[in-house]
Design an enzyme around this catalytic site. Structure first.
Site, mmCIF file in Angstrom:
data_model
loop_
_atom_site.group_PDB
_atom_site.id
_atom_site.type_symbol
_atom_site.label_atom_id
_atom_site.label_comp_id
_atom_site.label_asym_id
_atom_site.label_seq_id
_atom_site.Cartn_x
_atom_site.Cartn_y
_atom_site.Cartn_z
ATOM 1 N N ARG A 139 -0.105 7.610 10.353
ATOM 2 C CA ARG A 139 1.341 7.426 10.592
ATOM 3 C C ARG A 139 2.038 8.773 10.429
ATOM 4 N NH1 ARG A 139 5.209 5.930 6.439
ATOM 5 N NH2 ARG A 139 3.398 5.469 5.166
ATOM 6 N N GLY A 157 1.580 -7.729 6.885
ATOM 7 C CA GLY A 157 0.594 -8.401 7.720
ATOM 8 C C GLY A 157 1.205 -9.467 8.604
ATOM 9 N N ASN A 212 0.807 -1.236 0.000
ATOM 10 C CA ASN A 212 0.000 0.000 0.000
ATOM 11 C C ASN A 212 0.826 1.266 0.000
ATOM 12 O OD1 ASN A 212 0.875 -0.340 2.575
ATOM 13 N ND2 ASN A 212 -1.067 0.152 3.555
ATOM 14 N N THR A 271 2.535 -12.098 8.047
ATOM 15 C CA THR A 271 3.846 -12.596 7.587
ATOM 16 C C THR A 271 4.947 -12.151 8.536
ATOM 17 O OG1 THR A 271 3.023 -12.290 5.346
ATOM 18 C CG2 THR A 271 5.400 -12.644 5.589
ATOM 19 N N GLY A 272 4.796 -10.927 9.038
ATOM 20 C CA GLY A 272 5.828 -10.382 9.926
ATOM 21 C C GLY A 272 5.965 -11.185 11.209
ATOM 22 N N CYS A 311 -2.916 0.568 7.234
ATOM 23 C CA CYS A 311 -2.865 -0.098 8.541
ATOM 24 C C CYS A 311 -3.440 0.820 9.601
ATOM 25 C CB CYS A 311 -1.440 -0.458 8.879
ATOM 26 S SG CYS A 311 -0.429 0.981 9.039
ATOM 27 N N THR A 312 -3.361 2.139 9.348
ATOM 28 C CA THR A 312 -3.856 3.108 10.334
ATOM 29 C C THR A 312 -5.294 3.519 10.050
ATOM 30 O OG1 THR A 312 -2.902 4.785 8.909
ATOM 31 C CG2 THR A 312 -1.597 4.140 10.850
ATOM 32 N N GLU A 333 6.282 -3.485 11.489
ATOM 33 C CA GLU A 333 5.048 -2.691 11.516
ATOM 34 C C GLU A 333 3.983 -3.537 10.855
ATOM 35 O OE1 GLU A 333 6.620 0.579 13.504
ATOM 36 O OE2 GLU A 333 4.584 -0.102 13.120
ATOM 37 N N GLU A 358 -9.380 -7.561 10.313
ATOM 38 C CA GLU A 358 -8.971 -6.383 9.544
ATOM 39 C C GLU A 358 -9.355 -6.567 8.079
ATOM 40 O OE1 GLU A 358 -4.743 -5.945 8.913
ATOM 41 O OE2 GLU A 358 -4.924 -3.780 9.110
HETATM 42 N N1 LIG Z 1 1.628 -1.449 10.300
HETATM 43 C C1 LIG Z 1 1.864 -0.925 9.115
HETATM 44 O O1 LIG Z 1 2.519 0.118 8.970
HETATM 45 C C2 LIG Z 1 1.347 -1.619 7.906
HETATM 46 C C3 LIG Z 1 0.717 -2.862 7.962
HETATM 47 N N2 LIG Z 1 0.227 -3.439 6.826
HETATM 48 C C4 LIG Z 1 -0.489 -4.704 6.931
HETATM 49 O O2 LIG Z 1 -0.072 -5.598 5.839
HETATM 50 C C5 LIG Z 1 -1.215 -6.223 5.286
HETATM 51 C C6 LIG Z 1 -1.407 -5.823 3.855
HETATM 52 O O3 LIG Z 1 -0.168 -5.545 3.241
HETATM 53 P P1 LIG Z 1 0.537 -6.697 2.381
HETATM 54 O O4 LIG Z 1 1.586 -6.091 1.545
HETATM 55 O O5 LIG Z 1 -0.470 -7.569 1.717
HETATM 56 O O6 LIG Z 1 1.208 -7.552 3.523
HETATM 57 P P2 LIG Z 1 2.037 -8.916 3.326
HETATM 58 O O7 LIG Z 1 2.456 -9.288 4.671
HETATM 59 O O8 LIG Z 1 1.355 -9.910 2.492
HETATM 60 O O9 LIG Z 1 3.343 -8.478 2.471
HETATM 61 C C7 LIG Z 1 4.218 -7.540 3.011
HETATM 62 C C8 LIG Z 1 5.555 -7.733 2.334
HETATM 63 O O10 LIG Z 1 6.092 -8.981 2.733
HETATM 64 C C9 LIG Z 1 6.493 -9.723 1.581
HETATM 65 N N3 LIG Z 1 6.426 -11.148 1.903
HETATM 66 C C10 LIG Z 1 5.415 -12.024 1.704
HETATM 67 N N4 LIG Z 1 5.759 -13.246 2.151
HETATM 68 C C11 LIG Z 1 7.028 -13.140 2.644
HETATM 69 C C12 LIG Z 1 7.951 -14.056 3.249
HETATM 70 N N5 LIG Z 1 7.650 -15.330 3.470
HETATM 71 N N6 LIG Z 1 9.168 -13.586 3.635
HETATM 72 C C13 LIG Z 1 9.500 -12.290 3.427
HETATM 73 N N7 LIG Z 1 8.665 -11.373 2.862
HETATM 74 C C14 LIG Z 1 7.447 -11.811 2.476
HETATM 75 C C15 LIG Z 1 5.525 -9.270 0.537
HETATM 76 O O11 LIG Z 1 6.053 -9.565 -0.742
HETATM 77 P P3 LIG Z 1 4.996 -10.020 -1.903
HETATM 78 O O12 LIG Z 1 4.182 -8.829 -2.224
HETATM 79 O O13 LIG Z 1 5.888 -10.464 -3.036
HETATM 80 O O14 LIG Z 1 4.197 -11.154 -1.340
HETATM 81 C C16 LIG Z 1 5.474 -7.766 0.821
HETATM 82 O O15 LIG Z 1 6.610 -7.132 0.278
HETATM 83 C C17 LIG Z 1 -2.364 -5.811 6.141
HETATM 84 O O16 LIG Z 1 -2.500 -6.693 7.229
HETATM 85 C C18 LIG Z 1 -1.940 -4.459 6.698
HETATM 86 O O17 LIG Z 1 -2.559 -4.097 7.886
HETATM 87 C C19 LIG Z 1 0.341 -2.883 5.587
HETATM 88 C C20 LIG Z 1 0.981 -1.643 5.492
HETATM 89 C C21 LIG Z 1 1.539 -0.945 6.634
HETATM 90 O O1 LIG Z 2 0.867 1.154 6.375
HETATM 91 C C1 LIG Z 2 0.071 2.028 6.277
HETATM 92 O O2 LIG Z 2 -1.073 1.850 5.941
HETATM 93 C C2 LIG Z 2 0.648 3.372 6.517
HETATM 94 O O3 LIG Z 2 1.566 3.240 7.581
HETATM 95 C C3 LIG Z 2 -0.388 4.395 6.823
HETATM 96 O O4 LIG Z 2 0.255 5.645 6.677
HETATM 97 P P1 LIG Z 2 -0.674 6.940 6.774
HETATM 98 O O5 LIG Z 2 -1.428 6.803 8.063
HETATM 99 O O6 LIG Z 2 0.279 8.114 6.781
HETATM 100 O O7 LIG Z 2 -1.563 6.884 5.576
#
Ligand SMILES: NC(=O)C1=CN([C@@H]2O[C@H](COP(=O)(O)OP(=O)(O)OC[C@H]3O[C@@H](n4cnc5c(N)ncnc54)[C@H](OP(=O)(O)O)[C@@H]3O)[C@@H](O)[C@H]2O)C=CC1
Ligand SMILES: O=C(O)[C@H](O)COP(=O)(O)O
Length: 496
Positions: free
Chosen positions: A451, A246, A169, A248-249, A298-299, A264, A391
């Site tokens: 954020r 998500g 995102n 994954t972390g 995420c926020t 995050e 979520e």
């Molecule tokens: N707290 C925060 O600041 C944020 C949290 N999020 C959360 O993330 C989710 C949506 O974002 P999304 O991108 O789909 O999240 P994902 O966890 O699916 O992917 C995040 C990143 O991890 C990579 N990834 C996937 N699998 C692995 C692995 N096994 N090892 C290492 N890296 C991997 C993805 O690559 P690839 O795309 O190739 O799968 C991507 O670059 C929601 O839950 C949202 O809330 C999102 C943004 C910010």
């Molecule tokens: O991961 C997200 O969705 C971002 O950390 C949100 O950032 P923003 O609150 O500045 O849009």
């Protein structure tokens, strides 16, 4: 245009190259990953699927490049970051175009993300010179039983190779929020961008290339996280992982070795509305906070907890505002655009159907066309409904009615998430007490969670993260402390 002009060298035919050792390369794997445009649901771009051998080479090069980078003066590191920031902002148009096509980000928001990223890089350069330009000097006699025979000099030194993994995102902003702190702190940087958002990220990386960073210091590996991700995050050459995404972390954290982690993750940001709230302000923030970028933040506001006595009025105000949102393609700058994937849209639909089956009140008809879901407010949601806790990462928002602030706080704290929350009230004392009680990394008073601005500390508690982002905290987290103790033959108090 993406992949043209100064960016022509980053593409080969219709497949974007990956970046290693200061060059744009084709992978030996001979494979590529399609990037599906969420609006058309067709392949829009292709990127290389890098091999494990290529990962090994990149990390080896990163290790050696970091050694000389650590000996580069702080002002020179900052100078290069300022250059990269300027080039990034100069090329905001083609990079924003990639965001529109890869992640269906509304055109204006896409440009904002790139400009915000340039500003983050520059601010980080300045902040890094400040905080890394000073250390600490301790004398031994400040501790009982000691004479002043020891001088302790402490400084912040780099960790080594930082692995940055941003989410779809904010594939540019949440990449530079890791890249810039890592580089100013003297680390090398390996970037694994999200598949959807990878081409925007590659264009951003090229801006750093054009700025003239040393070869091998920064690299960008493309390929599906599910295929190359584990090899990367468990690689012995990686000294720090900064991940945003998500669940994954959580899996990565459990597998990682003894290295610093910055996580995050997801959120279920609660919005508590008290009886004395400014309901117009609250409604505006619920719509902006819950539906910007179709709720894929995420926020985002992800659950509204409103006092029963003002709930009907608030819901009507939110409904009126939702009716004015435009729905359609990101190219037309619509407020609500298609969500990132069909599977995401299906997940959101599952939560909606669960709520329907359990008796939630639908303030609008549920409407979906492909990945495009019309904004939906669900009223009278109860805790037995999945959407009260999960979520959606989509334009669907549940409203639960409460009879006390404690009830709202309890619902917020019962969540596994703890990213942000917000409370609307005119009573600042009540607001502070509620903020103290909410188990989240941040509480916004009388505004939606966010954020930004990017120099504010940004952290998630519980399953929402590890450590803290925000420029200063990220710089500090990407360093470790080194002490040098000078032992004197006799006490010396000449230092006063
Ligand atoms: N707290 C925060 O600041 C944020 C949290 N999020 C959360 O993330 C989710 C949506 O974002 P999304 O991108 O789909 O999240 P994902 O966890 O699916 O992917 C995040 C990143 O991890 C990579 N990834 C996937 N699998 C692995 C692995 N096994 N090892 C290492 N890296 C991997 C993805 O690559 P690839 O795309 O190739 O799968 C991507 O670059 C929601 O839950 C949202 O809330 C999102 C943004 C910010
Ligand atoms: O991961 C997200 O969705 C971002 O950390 C949100 O950032 P923003 O609150 O500045 O849009």
């Amino acid at each position: 245009m993406a992949g043209s002009g100064c960016f022509a060298e980053i593409i080969d035919g219709d497949v974007y190259k990956f970046y290693a050792d200061g060059e744009w390369k084709k992978s030996d794997s001979g494979k590529f990953v399609p990037i599906i445009n969420p609006t058309t649901r067709n392949t829009h771009f292709k990127v290389q699927a890098c091999s494990q051998e290529e990962v090994n080479k990149i990390i080896e090069t990163a290790k050696s490049a970091q050694k000389s980078w650590a000996k580069t003066p702080l002002w020179k590191r900052a100078e290069l970051l300022h250059k990269a920031a300027a080039i990034l902002k100069e090329h905001r148009a083609p990079i924003a175009e990639c965001l529109v096509k890869e992640i269906a980000k509304p055109a204006k928001d896409a440009v904002t993300e790139v400009v915000r990223s340039g500003d983050l890089v520059s601010y980080c350069a300045e902040e890094g010179v400040r905080i890394l330009g000073e250390g600490k000097f301790l004398v031994s006699d400040s501790f009982p039983g000691n004479e002043r025979t020891k001088y302790c000099l402490t400084s912040k030194i780099p960790l080594g190779v930082v692995l940055a993994i941003p989410p779809f995102n904010y594939p540019v902003n949440l990449a530079v929020s890791k890249i810039a702190p890592a580089l100013i702190a003297g680390n090398s940087l390996v970037l694994k961008p999200p598949t959807q958002g990878a081409v925007a990220a590659l264009h951003m990386v090229h801006c750093f290339h054009l700025a003239g960073f040393p070869k091998g210091l920064m690299s960008c590996i493309t390929g599906k996280g599910s295929e190359i991700g584990d090899f990367l995050t468990m690689h012995p050459g990686v000294n720090c992982i900064s991940f945003t995404g998500g669940d994954t972390g959580i899996a990565i954290s459990k597998r990682a070795s003894m290295i610093p982690l910055q996580m995050e993750l997801g959120g279920k940001d609660a919005c508590i509305i008290l009886e004395d709230s400014d309901l117009d302000l609250a409604a505006a923030n619920i719509v902006k906070g819950g539906f910007s970028y179709s709720g894929q933040r995420c926020t985002a506001v992800k659950v509204v907890l409103v006092m029963e006595s003002v709930a009907d009025t608030l819901v009507e105000k939110v409904k009126t505002k939702l009716a004015k949102l435009t729905v359609g393609p990101p190219e037309d700058d619509c407020d609500i655009t298609p969500v990132i994937t069909e599977s995401s849209a299906n997940f959101i639909e599952g939560l909606v159907m669960d709520a329907k089956q359990k008796g939630a009140t639908f303030c609008q008809e549920y409407k979906r066309e492909g990945n495009l879901i019309w904004p939906l407010l669900l009223d009278h949601v109860r805790p037995d409904m999945r959407i009260a806790w999960e979520e959606p990462f989509g334009p669907v928002l549940p409203v639960l009615r409460i009879n006390s602030a404690e009830e709202g706080i309890n619902h917020c704290n019962a969540s596994n998430f703890g990213l942000q929350g917000c409370v609307f009230t005119r009573d600042i004392n009540k607001a502070i007490l509620i903020s103290d009680a909410m188990e989240t990394g941040t509480v916004q008073i009388n505004s939606a969670p966010a954020r930004g601005p990017d120099h504010f500390p940004f952290q998630g508690l519980k399953d929402s993260g590890i450590g803290s982002q925000g420029i200063t905290n990220s710089i500090n987290m990407m360093t470790k402390i080194k002490s040098t103790v000078i032992n004197l033959p006799a006490p010396s108090y000449t230092m006063g």
